[in-house]
Design an enzyme around this catalytic site. Sequence first.
Site, short mmCIF file in Angstrom:
data_model
loop_
_atom_site.label_atom_id
_atom_site.label_comp_id
_atom_site.label_asym_id
_atom_site.label_seq_id
_atom_site.Cartn_x
_atom_site.Cartn_y
_atom_site.Cartn_z
N GLY A 8 0.68 -1.37 -0.02
CA GLY A 8 0.01 -0.09 0.07
C GLY A 8 1.08 1.22 0.08
N GLY A 11 -0.60 4.62 -0.70
CA GLY A 11 -1.61 5.34 0.16
C GLY A 11 -1.17 6.48 0.90
N GLN A 12 -1.87 6.83 1.89
CA GLN A 12 -1.78 8.35 2.57
C GLN A 12 -0.46 7.88 3.53
OE1 GLN A 12 -4.48 9.19 5.88
NE2 GLN A 12 -3.96 11.38 5.79
N ASP A 34 2.34 -1.77 -4.55
CA ASP A 34 1.01 -1.52 -4.61
C ASP A 34 0.31 -1.93 -5.66
OD1 ASP A 34 -1.57 0.21 -4.31
OD2 ASP A 34 -0.40 1.18 -2.90
N ILE A 35 -1.00 -1.97 -5.64
CA ILE A 35 -1.87 -2.41 -6.92
C ILE A 35 -1.78 -1.24 -8.02
CG2 ILE A 35 -2.95 -4.29 -5.90
CD1 ILE A 35 -5.47 -2.41 -5.75
N ASP A 53 -0.59 -7.39 -5.14
CA ASP A 53 -1.81 -7.38 -4.60
C ASP A 53 -1.54 -8.35 -3.59
OD1 ASP A 53 -4.17 -8.11 -4.21
OD2 ASP A 53 -4.76 -8.80 -6.48
N TYR A 142 -15.01 -2.53 8.60
CA TYR A 142 -13.66 -1.99 8.90
C TYR A 142 -12.97 -2.29 10.32
CZ TYR A 142 -9.75 1.70 9.29
OH TYR A 142 -8.72 2.40 9.34
N LYS A 146 -9.85 -4.52 11.78
CA LYS A 146 -9.03 -4.11 12.46
C LYS A 146 -8.88 -4.93 13.81
CE LYS A 146 -7.25 -1.13 9.77
NZ LYS A 146 -5.93 -1.43 9.15
C1 AKB Z 1 -10.84 6.24 8.69
O1 AKB Z 1 -11.39 7.28 9.02
O2 AKB Z 1 -11.48 5.20 8.19
C2 AKB Z 1 -9.34 6.26 9.19
C3 AKB Z 1 -9.21 5.82 10.53
C4 AKB Z 1 -9.39 6.39 11.61
O3 AKB Z 1 -8.90 4.39 10.50
N1 AKB Z 1 -8.80 7.53 8.99
#
Ligand code: AKB
Length: 316
Positions: A8, A11-12, A34-35, A53, A142, A146
């Site tokens: 990644g 990414g940011q 990265d992809i 990937d 998400y 996590k």
């Molecule tokens: C999001 O907003 O999904 C991320 C995070 C806080 O994990 N920036």
Amino acid sequence: MKKILITGAIGQIGSEITVVLRKIYGEENVIATDIRMPSDLQLRDSGPFEFLDVTDEHHITRVMQQYKIDTIYHMAAILSAIGETRPGIAWQVNMGGLYNMLEAARQYKCKMFFPSSIGAFGPSTPMDCTPQLTIMRPETMYGVTKLSGELLSDYYFKKFGVDTRSVRFPGLISYETEPGGGTTDYAVEIFFEAIKHASYTCYLRNDCSLDMMYMPDAVKALIDLMEADSSKLANRNAYNVTAMHFTPEILAAEIRKHIPEFKISYSVDPVRQAIADSWPNSMDDSAARSEWNWKPNYDQAAMVNDMIVKIRQKIK
Ligand code: AKB
């Protein structure tokens, strides 16, 4: 010398740690993957770049063997708001990708970092001064990935001795690469809109408090944790880390000190607001402070000042 793999990398966070890690460990020793192909010339030309990937274990094996990797920064992930619109993809990338990278770390005896998030908490978590060890029942895909990722990383440490490490990042604020598909993205967008148009319409409520951190501190957290003495890491997957917490209204007032004509209005997005409402208002990061000396350099005023200076330089 270490041989580092970053997934990644466009990414940011990935785009910024690639540059910093190449300065510390040598350009040839940091393999960015990265992809997507990088459009950023600095990222593309400053060291090796590979298409990778993370859901494809054969790809991973090829890159691990080719470069004899011993350290992994696994940054590839789908963020919270996209995760709610595409939960199947979020599971595949965040869990499938993490499992594949942990397996690679086990087979090739690597040290590995993956970023957890404030998203691992849920509505039943204590919202103020959220403890390191507390109730964690996330209600977003998400968050589920996590929290499961934290547990899986602990499992690989205890069962196989893989040196896994992680932090629960808050919203990250940066000017180099914009985030995409997160709930905290407003805290980046607001700067670009304030500088370009002196106005911003925010998708979160004016009084919605969330933890935040400026990117230089996020990079520092990552490097400090990876360099820390393993025997001191009692909470290795994953540490609460924060630098500040504010609401959109408070951030707008700070920006107004630099751009007095700046106006903020609100058009609340119920999906992202519900996600934000299920996350802490502010976290207790004392475990990170005592176990590996975590300490941010930027508070709200210093971050806002630097963001405005850097974005003005970038877009002029
Ligand atoms: C999001 O907003 O999904 C991320 C995070 C806080 O994990 N920036």
